[in-house]
Design a protein around this motif. Structure first.
Motif, mmCIF file in Angstrom:
data_model
loop_
_atom_site.group_PDB
_atom_site.id
_atom_site.type_symbol
_atom_site.label_atom_id
_atom_site.label_comp_id
_atom_site.label_asym_id
_atom_site.label_seq_id
_atom_site.Cartn_x
_atom_site.Cartn_y
_atom_site.Cartn_z
ATOM 1 N N ARG A 31 51.118 39.251 40.783
ATOM 2 C CA ARG A 31 50.382 37.909 40.855
ATOM 3 C C ARG A 31 50.220 37.456 39.546
ATOM 4 O O ARG A 31 49.533 37.805 38.686
ATOM 5 C CB ARG A 31 49.004 37.654 41.602
ATOM 6 N N VAL A 33 48.633 34.596 36.814
ATOM 7 C CA VAL A 33 47.477 33.554 36.956
ATOM 8 C C VAL A 33 47.375 33.008 35.837
ATOM 9 O O VAL A 33 47.274 33.533 34.605
ATOM 10 C CB VAL A 33 46.251 34.363 37.181
ATOM 11 N N HIS A 44 44.438 19.866 40.310
ATOM 12 C CA HIS A 44 44.260 21.085 40.789
ATOM 13 C C HIS A 44 42.847 21.677 40.390
ATOM 14 O O HIS A 44 42.516 21.496 39.095
ATOM 15 C CB HIS A 44 45.540 22.126 40.452
ATOM 16 N N PRO A 49 44.555 25.881 44.291
ATOM 17 C CA PRO A 49 45.576 26.560 43.214
ATOM 18 C C PRO A 49 46.837 25.883 43.447
ATOM 19 O O PRO A 49 47.391 25.588 44.456
ATOM 20 C CB PRO A 49 45.671 27.980 43.254
ATOM 21 N N ASP A 50 47.559 25.713 42.259
ATOM 22 C CA ASP A 50 49.015 25.082 42.222
ATOM 23 C C ASP A 50 49.869 26.337 42.231
ATOM 24 O O ASP A 50 49.710 27.395 41.475
ATOM 25 C CB ASP A 50 49.354 24.374 40.716
ATOM 26 N N GLU A 51 50.459 26.577 43.281
ATOM 27 C CA GLU A 51 51.493 27.614 43.420
ATOM 28 C C GLU A 51 53.046 27.483 43.233
ATOM 29 O O GLU A 51 53.824 28.174 43.473
ATOM 30 C CB GLU A 51 51.105 28.167 44.874
ATOM 31 N N THR A 69 53.607 36.141 43.031
ATOM 32 C CA THR A 69 53.225 34.785 43.431
ATOM 33 C C THR A 69 52.623 34.232 41.947
ATOM 34 O O THR A 69 52.355 34.630 40.988
ATOM 35 C CB THR A 69 52.032 34.736 44.326
ATOM 36 N N GLU A 71 49.529 31.374 40.634
ATOM 37 C CA GLU A 71 48.379 30.570 40.718
ATOM 38 C C GLU A 71 48.028 29.826 39.530
ATOM 39 O O GLU A 71 47.627 30.547 38.502
ATOM 40 C CB GLU A 71 47.178 31.266 41.295
ATOM 41 N N GLN A 72 47.837 28.533 39.665
ATOM 42 C CA GLN A 72 47.135 27.763 38.424
ATOM 43 C C GLN A 72 45.682 27.677 38.706
ATOM 44 O O GLN A 72 45.302 26.791 39.830
ATOM 45 C CB GLN A 72 47.826 26.598 38.231
ATOM 46 N N LEU A 73 44.697 28.267 38.085
ATOM 47 C CA LEU A 73 43.438 27.947 38.372
ATOM 48 C C LEU A 73 42.498 27.462 37.329
ATOM 49 O O LEU A 73 43.085 27.114 36.070
ATOM 50 C CB LEU A 73 42.913 29.356 38.751
ATOM 51 N N GLN A 84 39.597 37.913 39.606
ATOM 52 C CA GLN A 84 40.980 38.421 39.916
ATOM 53 C C GLN A 84 40.965 39.836 39.999
ATOM 54 O O GLN A 84 41.585 40.647 40.633
ATOM 55 C CB GLN A 84 41.970 37.800 39.022
#
Length: 270
Positions: A31, A33, A44, A49-51, A69, A71-73, A84
């Motif tokens: 993942r 991040v 977002h 999150p933007d995936e 995957t 994720e934009q957090l 995480q």
């Protein structure tokens, strides 16, 4: 799951590729991040999150044949990555980031992550010898160093590399006698060091019977010994704490030194 701190920089891409290779070898997922300090124009945030996966990530995952995957957090980089790390096998980062804080990323975020991450942290420093095929683990007899040795052996069980269990002991100031001989205490200290390494190896031997574990003792300070050994390693592993008067401060004296000066990727284990 292997978590990668990703910001699109060259250093993050190197970390991503290292994580992808590891995930492919161990049958894990990855993942990536990305963390921003404020919501972007699309709104977002950490709860949404933007995936959408950036093309460089897809290319790396496809090349390695791993499941990934993205994720934009939003939030503090350190806080988000520590969260995480709670359920991760490992947290991987590059040596620098992108933007104004690029040159200080290693000295700030990575060092704090090494102190507080719930899983091993790997900082992917560029190797001085890309063909090196051994893993060096610093051991001092503490539970943390046994965890470091166990992590090194676990990785070696997939990479088929030998593991070097390295114990560094500082002989202090030495005066030879009139015949040019070293004091007897130095020889005694060397024997104690060899026994300590043998005991450390014995604690993990049954768990990794097919991994080659080589003992090594060096009359140098741990920081110097491990940094020198890293020049001929694919990975150097150290615990987050050590034994003796510096217990609880080892990260500041040894692990942090490696995070800044090692000649290969560095893993700091729990």
């Amino acid at each position: 799951m292997i978590i990668v701190a990703y910001d699109g920089s060259r250093h993050a891409q190197v970390a991503l590729e290292w994580a992808a290779r590891t995930a492919a070898a161990e049958g894990r997922a990855v993942r990536a991040v990305a963390v921003s300090n404020a919501p972007d124009t699309a709104g977002h945030d950490a709860d949404h999150p933007d995936e959408e996966v950036p093309p460089p990530l897809e290319a790396a995952w496809d090349a390695m044949g791993v499941t990934g995957t993205f994720e934009q957090l939003t939030g503090s980089v350190e806080s988000v990555l520590l969260q995480q790390s709670l359920d991760a096998h490992a947290l991987v980062s590059g040596t620098r980031g992108r933007g104004r804080a690029a040159d200080t990323f290693l000295g700030s975020v990575s060092h704090r992550l090494a102190r507080h991450s719930s899983c091993p942290l790997i900082v992917v420093r560029p190797p001085s010898n890309p063909t090196a095929a051994r893993i060096v683990a610093g051991v001092d007899g503490s539970p943390e160093s046994i965890a470091a040795l166990r992590f090194a052996c676990h990785r070696a069980s997939f990479t088929n590399e030998p593991v070097v269990a390295l114990h560094a002991w500082n002989p202090g100031h030495i005066n030879v006698d009139d015949d040019g001989q070293l004091p007897q205490r130095v020889g005694q200290r060397s024997k104690v060091a060899e026994m300590l390494v043998a005991e450390c190896i014995a604690q993990v031997r049954d768990e990794f019977p097919h991994v080659s574990i080589e003992p090594d003792t060096v009359p140098l300070t741990p920081s110097v010994a491990l940094t020198e050994a890293s020049a001929h390693a694919s990975l150097v592993v150290t615990g987050s704490r050590g034994r003796g008067v510096v217990t609880g401060l080892l990260l500041g004296s040894v692990s942090q030194h490696l995070l800044s000066h090692a000649h290969c990727p560095v893993a700091v284990t729990r």
